[in-house]
Design an enzyme around this catalytic site. Structure first.
Site, short mmCIF file in Angstrom:
data_model
loop_
_atom_site.label_atom_id
_atom_site.label_comp_id
_atom_site.label_asym_id
_atom_site.label_seq_id
_atom_site.Cartn_x
_atom_site.Cartn_y
_atom_site.Cartn_z
N LYS A 21 29.29 14.22 2.01
CA LYS A 21 28.67 14.64 2.72
C LYS A 21 29.63 14.95 4.51
O LYS A 21 29.67 15.78 4.51
CB LYS A 21 27.13 15.19 3.38
CG LYS A 21 26.14 14.97 2.34
CD LYS A 21 24.99 14.96 2.70
CE LYS A 21 23.97 14.52 3.23
NZ LYS A 21 23.75 12.49 2.43
N ARG A 25 15.59 16.40 5.40
CA ARG A 25 15.56 15.23 4.33
C ARG A 25 14.28 15.37 3.96
O ARG A 25 14.26 14.27 2.95
CB ARG A 25 16.34 14.09 5.22
CG ARG A 25 17.67 13.59 4.81
CD ARG A 25 17.63 12.43 5.53
NE ARG A 25 18.76 11.41 5.27
CZ ARG A 25 20.03 11.66 6.33
NH1 ARG A 25 20.09 12.45 6.64
NH2 ARG A 25 20.86 9.75 5.54
N ARG A 85 32.53 1.10 3.14
CA ARG A 85 33.00 1.95 4.75
C ARG A 85 32.88 0.91 5.98
O ARG A 85 32.56 0.33 6.30
CB ARG A 85 31.67 2.93 4.89
CG ARG A 85 31.93 3.99 5.84
CD ARG A 85 31.16 4.59 6.18
NE ARG A 85 29.58 5.10 5.65
CZ ARG A 85 28.71 6.05 5.80
NH1 ARG A 85 29.39 7.24 5.18
NH2 ARG A 85 27.75 5.91 5.37
N ARG A 115 28.58 0.50 9.88
CA ARG A 115 27.55 0.46 10.30
C ARG A 115 26.50 0.37 10.13
O ARG A 115 26.34 -1.07 8.42
CB ARG A 115 26.90 1.64 9.60
CG ARG A 115 27.24 3.06 10.91
CD ARG A 115 27.17 4.41 9.52
NE ARG A 115 26.28 5.04 8.67
CZ ARG A 115 26.18 5.89 8.24
NH1 ARG A 115 26.33 6.51 8.16
NH2 ARG A 115 24.99 5.94 7.80
N ARG A 167 17.57 2.91 1.28
CA ARG A 167 17.99 4.35 1.27
C ARG A 167 17.79 5.17 0.26
O ARG A 167 17.56 6.02 -0.39
CB ARG A 167 19.62 3.74 2.41
CG ARG A 167 19.47 3.76 3.75
CD ARG A 167 20.81 4.06 4.07
NE ARG A 167 21.85 5.29 4.92
CZ ARG A 167 22.96 5.04 4.95
NH1 ARG A 167 23.72 3.86 4.53
NH2 ARG A 167 23.94 5.95 4.79
P1 AMP Z 1 23.34 9.31 7.37
O1 AMP Z 1 23.75 9.14 8.50
O2 AMP Z 1 23.31 10.96 7.30
O3 AMP Z 1 23.23 8.42 6.32
O4 AMP Z 1 21.75 8.77 8.45
C1 AMP Z 1 21.88 7.59 8.98
C2 AMP Z 1 20.42 7.39 9.32
O5 AMP Z 1 19.67 7.88 10.32
C3 AMP Z 1 19.04 7.44 7.82
O6 AMP Z 1 18.96 7.04 7.08
C4 AMP Z 1 17.80 7.45 8.69
O7 AMP Z 1 16.96 6.48 9.03
C5 AMP Z 1 18.72 8.27 9.80
N1 AMP Z 1 18.47 9.94 9.76
C6 AMP Z 1 19.44 10.65 10.07
N2 AMP Z 1 19.06 12.50 8.86
C7 AMP Z 1 17.56 12.27 9.77
C8 AMP Z 1 16.89 13.46 9.04
N3 AMP Z 1 16.98 14.48 8.37
N4 AMP Z 1 15.61 12.33 8.33
C9 AMP Z 1 15.36 11.01 8.89
N5 AMP Z 1 15.97 10.75 9.53
C10 AMP Z 1 16.86 11.07 9.32
#
Ligand code: AMP
Length: 236
Positions: free
Chosen positions: A30, A105, A143, A176, A187
């Protein structure tokens, strides 16, 4: 006032996709696709994960509240994330549209977004990307990100020339905290329980298309662009 998906420029009509949601499991690509589309359409990528990580790096109150939840692979509360998105959408660069990456989400976030936007703008359209589990696992655990220029590598499929060091600025690469295998599994569980229903929500509304995220990056971009044109009823 309603936005229009087509704007006329000196070189002819330019397609402006309006508010776009990129949905999919962790590691589907994404973020990468959102960055390409951002450059293509001149609208910002709004990644809730990046916004949260930037709050953590700056040591803000929001960052401190989110940090341990993120490290466990769980979701930050809807209230915190919705408020953060509301603030970001007020920025002038979001007026013509934006690509939301990683939001909504959960169903409460999707319901909040629809009511927050109301009828002021074009309705959001959603594109979901799909990739097999094993491929996702490899993408996530491999990554690595440059600590300075943020260029993303993958130790399996796109390694740097020298292990652990960025090709462009020789800065160290980092992994990360939530990209390790155990957290990835958590996740994925969170995705199945909370985000899969969001994808169904947009599918049922009909403002939705799915693309195969396993194809080469440029082909995925073309498929997303074609989907956006169909969803907005614009000609290719
Ligand atoms: P991402 O970089 O999109 O994979 O997000 C990393 C982490 O950030 C996720 O595993 C969640 O802990 C938090 N996070 C990101 N977007 C959201 C969201 N829309 N709602 C809740 N937690 C989020």
């Amino acid at each position: 006032m309603n936005q229009r998906p087509l704007e006329t420029t000196a070189t002819g009509p330019a397609f402006v996709p309006g508010p776009v949601l990129l949905l999919g499991a962790p590691g589907v690509g994404k973020g990468k696709q959102a960055q390409i589309l951002m450059a293509q359409f001149g609208i910002p990528q709004i990644s809730t994960g990046d916004l949260l990580r930037s709050n953590i790096a700056k040591g803000t109150e929001l960052g401190m509240q989110a940090k341990s939840t993120m490290e466990q692979g769980k979701l930050v509360s809807d209230e915190l994330v919705n408020q953060m998105v509301a603030e970001r959408l007020k920025q002038p660069d979001a007026v013509r549209g934006y690509i939301l990456d990683g939001f909504p989400r959960t169903m409460p976030q999707a319901v909040w977004l629809d009511s927050h936007l109301g009828t002021k703008a074009l309705p959001v359209v959603a594109v979901s990307m799909t990739v097999d589990y094993d491929q996702l696992l490899q993408r996530i655990t491999g990554r690595r990100t440059c600590t300075v220029c943020k260029h993303i590598y993958n130790v399996f499929s796109n390694p740097p020339k020298v292990a652990g060091v960025c090709d462009f600025d020789c800065a160290p690469l980092e992994q990360r905290a939530d990209d390790i295998e155990t957290v990835f599994a958590e996740r994925m569980k969170t995705f199945a329980a909370q985000t899969a229903p969001v994808i169904e929500h947009y599918r049922v509304l009909g403002r939705f298309e799915e693309v195969d995220g396993q194809r080469p990056v440029a082909e995925v971009t073309s498929a997303i662009e074609a989907a956006l044109r169909r969803l907005r009823g614009a000609r290719a």
